[in-house]
Design a protein around this motif. Structure first.
Motif, mmCIF file in Angstrom:
data_model
loop_
_atom_site.group_PDB
_atom_site.id
_atom_site.type_symbol
_atom_site.label_atom_id
_atom_site.label_comp_id
_atom_site.label_asym_id
_atom_site.label_seq_id
_atom_site.Cartn_x
_atom_site.Cartn_y
_atom_site.Cartn_z
ATOM 1 N N PHE A 146 1.082 -1.542 0.039
ATOM 2 C CA PHE A 146 -0.547 0.184 -0.030
ATOM 3 C C PHE A 146 1.288 1.325 -0.570
ATOM 4 C CE2 PHE A 146 -3.816 -2.050 2.675
ATOM 5 C CZ PHE A 146 -4.019 -2.612 1.286
ATOM 6 N N PHE A 147 1.716 1.579 0.900
ATOM 7 C CA PHE A 147 2.854 2.147 1.036
ATOM 8 C C PHE A 147 3.220 2.897 -1.334
ATOM 9 C CE2 PHE A 147 7.757 3.716 0.984
ATOM 10 C CZ PHE A 147 7.516 5.283 1.717
ATOM 11 N N TYR A 148 3.903 1.702 -1.370
ATOM 12 C CA TYR A 148 4.024 2.023 -3.095
ATOM 13 C C TYR A 148 3.745 2.307 -3.957
ATOM 14 C CZ TYR A 148 8.975 0.417 -1.118
ATOM 15 O OH TYR A 148 9.814 0.878 -0.727
ATOM 16 N N PHE A 149 1.511 2.360 -2.849
ATOM 17 C CA PHE A 149 0.914 2.794 -4.053
ATOM 18 C C PHE A 149 0.901 4.264 -3.925
ATOM 19 C CE2 PHE A 149 -1.747 -1.482 -4.737
ATOM 20 C CZ PHE A 149 -1.165 -1.783 -5.673
ATOM 21 N N THR A 150 1.098 4.236 -2.400
ATOM 22 C CA THR A 150 0.254 5.748 -2.299
ATOM 23 C C THR A 150 1.754 6.823 -1.730
ATOM 24 O OG1 THR A 150 -0.285 5.237 0.177
ATOM 25 C CG2 THR A 150 -1.999 5.183 -0.839
ATOM 26 N N VAL A 151 2.082 6.734 -1.281
ATOM 27 C CA VAL A 151 3.216 7.513 -1.063
ATOM 28 C C VAL A 151 4.120 8.749 -2.471
ATOM 29 C CG1 VAL A 151 5.515 8.227 0.688
ATOM 30 C CG2 VAL A 151 3.702 6.753 1.077
ATOM 31 N N PRO A 152 3.956 7.170 -3.467
ATOM 32 C CA PRO A 152 5.192 7.697 -4.731
ATOM 33 C C PRO A 152 4.462 9.524 -5.526
ATOM 34 C CG PRO A 152 5.783 5.703 -4.396
ATOM 35 C CD PRO A 152 4.186 6.437 -3.739
ATOM 36 N N ALA A 153 2.760 8.768 -5.233
ATOM 37 C CA ALA A 153 2.545 10.368 -5.358
ATOM 38 C C ALA A 153 3.064 11.988 -5.025
ATOM 39 C CB ALA A 153 0.901 10.565 -5.258
ATOM 40 N N ASN A 266 -7.733 12.109 -9.938
ATOM 41 C CA ASN A 266 -9.135 11.236 -9.495
ATOM 42 C C ASN A 266 -8.110 10.133 -9.391
ATOM 43 O OD1 ASN A 266 -11.661 13.126 -9.732
ATOM 44 N ND2 ASN A 266 -11.114 12.885 -12.363
ATOM 45 N N LEU A 267 -7.068 9.854 -10.454
ATOM 46 C CA LEU A 267 -6.069 8.471 -9.868
ATOM 47 C C LEU A 267 -5.645 8.342 -8.543
ATOM 48 C CD1 LEU A 267 -5.746 6.501 -12.098
ATOM 49 C CD2 LEU A 267 -3.403 7.481 -12.242
ATOM 50 N N ILE A 268 -4.869 9.835 -8.565
ATOM 51 C CA ILE A 268 -4.628 9.260 -7.580
ATOM 52 C C ILE A 268 -5.069 9.611 -6.099
ATOM 53 C CG2 ILE A 268 -3.302 11.455 -6.180
ATOM 54 C CD1 ILE A 268 -1.998 12.185 -7.950
ATOM 55 N N PHE A 269 -6.428 10.088 -5.783
ATOM 56 C CA PHE A 269 -7.797 10.116 -4.927
ATOM 57 C C PHE A 269 -7.818 8.737 -4.744
ATOM 58 C CE2 PHE A 269 -11.226 10.551 -2.467
ATOM 59 C CZ PHE A 269 -10.537 11.589 -1.408
ATOM 60 N N PHE A 274 -6.253 3.128 -0.377
ATOM 61 C CA PHE A 274 -5.619 1.953 0.117
ATOM 62 C C PHE A 274 -4.879 2.427 1.951
ATOM 63 C CE2 PHE A 274 -4.984 0.570 -4.078
ATOM 64 C CZ PHE A 274 -5.326 -0.788 -3.702
ATOM 65 N N SER A 275 -4.844 3.772 1.658
ATOM 66 C CA SER A 275 -3.773 4.209 2.869
ATOM 67 C C SER A 275 -5.467 4.589 3.581
ATOM 68 C CB SER A 275 -2.999 5.900 3.032
ATOM 69 O OG SER A 275 -4.476 6.570 2.882
ATOM 70 N N ASN A 276 -6.429 4.671 3.542
ATOM 71 C CA ASN A 276 -7.124 4.663 4.758
ATOM 72 C C ASN A 276 -8.364 3.538 5.076
ATOM 73 O OD1 ASN A 276 -7.983 7.287 4.349
ATOM 74 N ND2 ASN A 276 -8.382 7.906 2.308
ATOM 75 N N LEU A 277 -8.133 2.483 3.784
ATOM 76 C CA LEU A 277 -7.973 1.168 4.327
ATOM 77 C C LEU A 277 -6.892 0.448 5.483
ATOM 78 C CD1 LEU A 277 -9.185 -1.579 3.587
ATOM 79 C CD2 LEU A 277 -7.841 -2.175 1.846
ATOM 80 N N ALA A 278 -5.344 1.319 4.876
ATOM 81 C CA ALA A 278 -4.496 0.997 5.878
ATOM 82 C C ALA A 278 -5.419 1.759 7.431
ATOM 83 C CB ALA A 278 -3.115 1.394 5.463
#
Lengths: 367, 378
Positions: A146-153, A266-269, A274-278
């Motif tokens: 999940f980290f790699y999904f979100t933080v690189p944004a 829209n894509l980033i949001f 995942f970070s909210n699921l986390a």
């Protein structure tokens, strides 16, 4: 259960529980509550969170790696603890649920205006259930993904170089907040760090040596991501504009235009799902730990199911964004207090116990 | 193994999520959508009622090439107009692909913030939507077709984009407009366009006081405005200098780099605008590939002479431009931002910046240098 979390995974757990939907309004929250150059205030607050983590670290040392539950149960009668466990469990699942619900409500506004928000929430809760029954070791691994999904944004920050001006920061130090400075204002900003207290419960599940390295690293990483996003926002938006916008980061990302893609927000949001699921999973896991202590004989997966069912009920309560924000803020205030009080009380108990008899050598046994 | 199962379950849940969601009411079928590309807003002609708004939208069609749907209505607001358009149309009108919003002169002079506000508020609209003021009637401009060019909506975007690249005009979109509107130390600017017989053309720069259009910078002066407005590096600019030695001089500068520095000086206590001195230094570098005039640019002494003339021209003309803006109490250059940064917070908040603008003392100095004269010796 023999596998233990590595510091590497612990770091991602800390980042993912701290990072949630609030980050989208973070620059505005700072501009409103702290005023100009709010990033300095954020660094101060982050230092306070570090102090709090230090407190937990100290407890880890004095308690010789025993879980907080063991320490508590050694000095306090179980009869008293059981209702406390249940209360904490309900409280933690409430936080997770409110965070997720707020995300879902904003997501609904951005992408699915007529879809039932509760339907989206059910999907998140189902995912959370699957993660919860897998135990913290696997959750830790999922958090890494999940980290790699979100933080690189956050790296998109460099896209804004052309429209970013240093003079928009102004030389004024924490001036121009909408209500002036008060404890409440600072507290409101502080709540964006809430979640790091999970390290207290990770103690029996992580390698004792690398646990706190991971915790400190994770918290520093979150702070750096926040500071990066804030610095970009303060130079990209004018100060008064920041105060006027609901979710400055959505506006920020909507400015990105790639040759093959625009309206990236829209894509980033969506990825931030995942970070909210986390957050839901990790707060749920803390609740689960407390419930397990209260009902040690419960059937397999039963407590997880109860928690998710509770989360569905709690999550369906805030129906509009305004209410959702107020409720979330209240529970986060309470959680901030808990994050300080819990390790402090436990530390006192641990010191007291260490002074009396040496505790039985059951340290390190997982709950 | 466990990991695999977690992954599989996650994947399963995500796909089912995707499947479930597409079954909802928020489905979007591209063929049934009308993607508004351009919106024109203006007061209806010949009516004094300022609560009414004439709205025109342009929706591109995929076939035939350059075809589009143009709809016009009179409504209370942009959003209400959209509902009316949906009624007239076989498609659902959506604004996710909106690229340009145009305001007619009459409307722009009345203030446009409430229209910008609804656009910025709408989550389906991005913040890079061009904001343009039409010198004249915005609706008529959008309704017309310009035979030699792509469909009008696209044409306007291309025009704005290419001219921006050559920095005839400053960047102006929903983000920059609201940024400068909210900031207390700068005023927003937008490009001005007008229609001529066969084409559209840029008609200078529109300067705003808060959200009302008050002053126009002519196209001939746009370049000077840009020197003052921001740093830029661009392709080509033409400097048409006044008659000297009985001949009009024209210099074509290529690969121009312009850099502005603003310095503010004032005593500790500020009683009025007169106490504040604004020093603007412009550093302009360029290659001269075309020159009409009597100087012989092969000689470095003549190059120096030309530099001197250009410097004098830039200094004089920018000064005149600034004075004009001062008279209108305008600060599109963001002098206020720099002034703000030169004082304490309480001091800045006490000042009535807008009222001080006419009294500010400006010193503009320019440093123009010819980088080279191309690859021809004689």
């Amino acid at each position: 259960m023999s596998e233990k979390l590595n510091g590497y995974h612990v770091a991602f757990i800390i980042v993912m529980i701290e990072l949630d939907v609030t980050v989208f309004s973070l620059p505005r929250i700072l501009a409103e509550n702290l005023g100009t150059n709010g990033w300095i205030g954020l660094l101060l607050l982050s230092a306070i969170a570090f102090a709090n983590l230090g407190l937990i670290h100290l407890f880890h040392r004095v308690g010789r790696g025993r879980s907080p539950f063991e320490v508590a149960e050694q000095s306090i009668p179980r009869l008293l603890l059981k209702p406390a466990y249940i209360l904490l469990a309900v409280f933690w699942i409430t936080i997770g649920s409110f965070v997720c619900k707020k995300y879902v409500l904003i997501y609904q506004m951005v992408a699915f205006p007529t879809t039932n928000a509760n339907l989206l929430y059910v999907l998140l809760a189902a995912l959370a259930f699957y993660l919860l029954i897998k135990g913290i070791y696997n959750i830790g691994k999922a958090m890494t993904i999940f980290f790699y999904f979100t933080v690189p944004a956050a790296l998109f920050a460099f896209y804004f170089k052309g429209q970013w001006e240093l003079y928009r920061f102004t030389p004024f130090l924490l001036k121009g907040g909408t209500e002036g400075h008060s404890l409440k204002n600072w507290l409101e900003v502080y709540t964006i760090f809430v979640g790091y207290e999970i390290s207290l419960f990770l103690i029996p599940f992580a390698e004792p040596k690398s646990l706190f390295k991971g915790v400190y690293f994770g918290h520093s990483l979150t702070t750096s991501v926040y500071v990066l996003l804030i610095i970009v926002s303060y130079g990209f938006f004018s100060f008064e504009q920041l105060q006027a916008m609901m979710y400055p980061l959505l506006n920020l990302f909507s400015y990105i235009e790639l040759p093959f893609l625009n309206r990236l927000e829209n894509l980033i949001f969506t990825l931030f799902l995942f970070s909210n699921l986390a957050s839901l999973v990790l707060f749920g896991w803390m609740a689960l730990m407390a419930l397990r202590r209260a009902f040690p004989k419960a059937r397999k997966n039963m407590l997880e199911l109860i928690l998710i069912a509770a989360s569905l009920g709690i999550g369906s309560y805030p129906k509009i964004l305004r209410d959702s924000e107020i409720m979330l803020r209240v529970v986060l205030y309470l959680e901030t207090a808990i994050a300080f009080l819990l390790p402090a009380v436990l530390l006192v108990l641990a010191v007291y116990q260490a002074r009396g008899k040496t505790p039985k050598p059951e340290s390190g046994t997982p709950v | 193994m466990n990991e695999m199962r977690v992954c599989c379950l996650l994947l399963l849940a995500l796909t089912s999520a995707a499947l479930l969601l597409t079954g909802c009411r928020d489905e979007k079928i591209i063929e049934r959508m009308g993607f508004t590309r351009t919106v024109a807003l203006d007061f209806p002609e010949g009516e004094e009622d300022k609560t009414k708004l004439k709205v025109t939208i342009s929706i591109p069609k995929s076939e035939p090439v350059n075809a589009r749907i143009v709809l016009t209505t009179i409504a209370q607001s942009n959003k209400e107009a959209r509902i009316m358009f949906s009624r007239q149309n076989n498609r659902q009108i959506v604004s996710g692909q909106l690229r340009t919003v145009m305001f007619g002169t009459k409307l722009a002079k009345d203030g446009i913030w409430k229209h910008i506000d609804t656009l910025v508020r709408d989550p389906s609209i991005g913040s890079k939507v061009n904001v343009v003021v039409v010198n004249g009637n915005a609706n008529a401009l959008l309704q017309r077709t310009y035979k030699q060019f792509p469909s009008t909506g696209e044409y306007i975007e291309d025009l704005v984009r290419t001219e921006r690249a050559s920095t005839e005009i400053p960047i102006s979109n929903l983000h920059t407009f609201s940024r400068d509107y909210f900031d207390d130390g700068i005023d927003p600017v937008t490009p001005l366009i007008k229609e001529s017989k066969e084409a559209l053309s840029l008609d200078g720069i529109a300067l705003f006081r808060d959200d009302t259009y008050v002053m126009r910078v002519e196209p001939q002066k746009s370049l000077l405005f840009n020197f003052l407005h921001k740093n830029f590096v661009t392709g080509e600019v033409v400097m048409a200098m006044p008659v000297q030695d009985g001949e009009q001089q024209r210099v074509m500068l290529s690969f121009v780099a312009s850099n502005r520095k603003i310095k503010i000086r004032h005593p500790k206590t500020i009683r009025g605008g007169k106490d504040i001195t604004v020093n603007i230094h412009l550093k302009i570098r360029g290659e001269v590939l075309e020159y009409h005039g009597k100087l012989n640019l092969q000689k470095s002494s003549d190059q120096r002479e030309l530099e001197k003339r250009m410097k004098a021209y830039v200094e004089k003309e920018t000064k005149l431009l600034v004075e004009k803006m001062q008279k209108q109490r305008l600060d599109p250059l963001g002098i206020g931002q720099h002034a703000r940064n030169s004082m304490r917070y309480a001091q800045w908040k006490k000042l009535d910046w807008r009222e001080m603008i006419p009294d500010l003392k400006f010193n503009i100095t320019a440093d123009v240098k010819i980088k080279d004269i191309g690859k021809l010796q004689t």
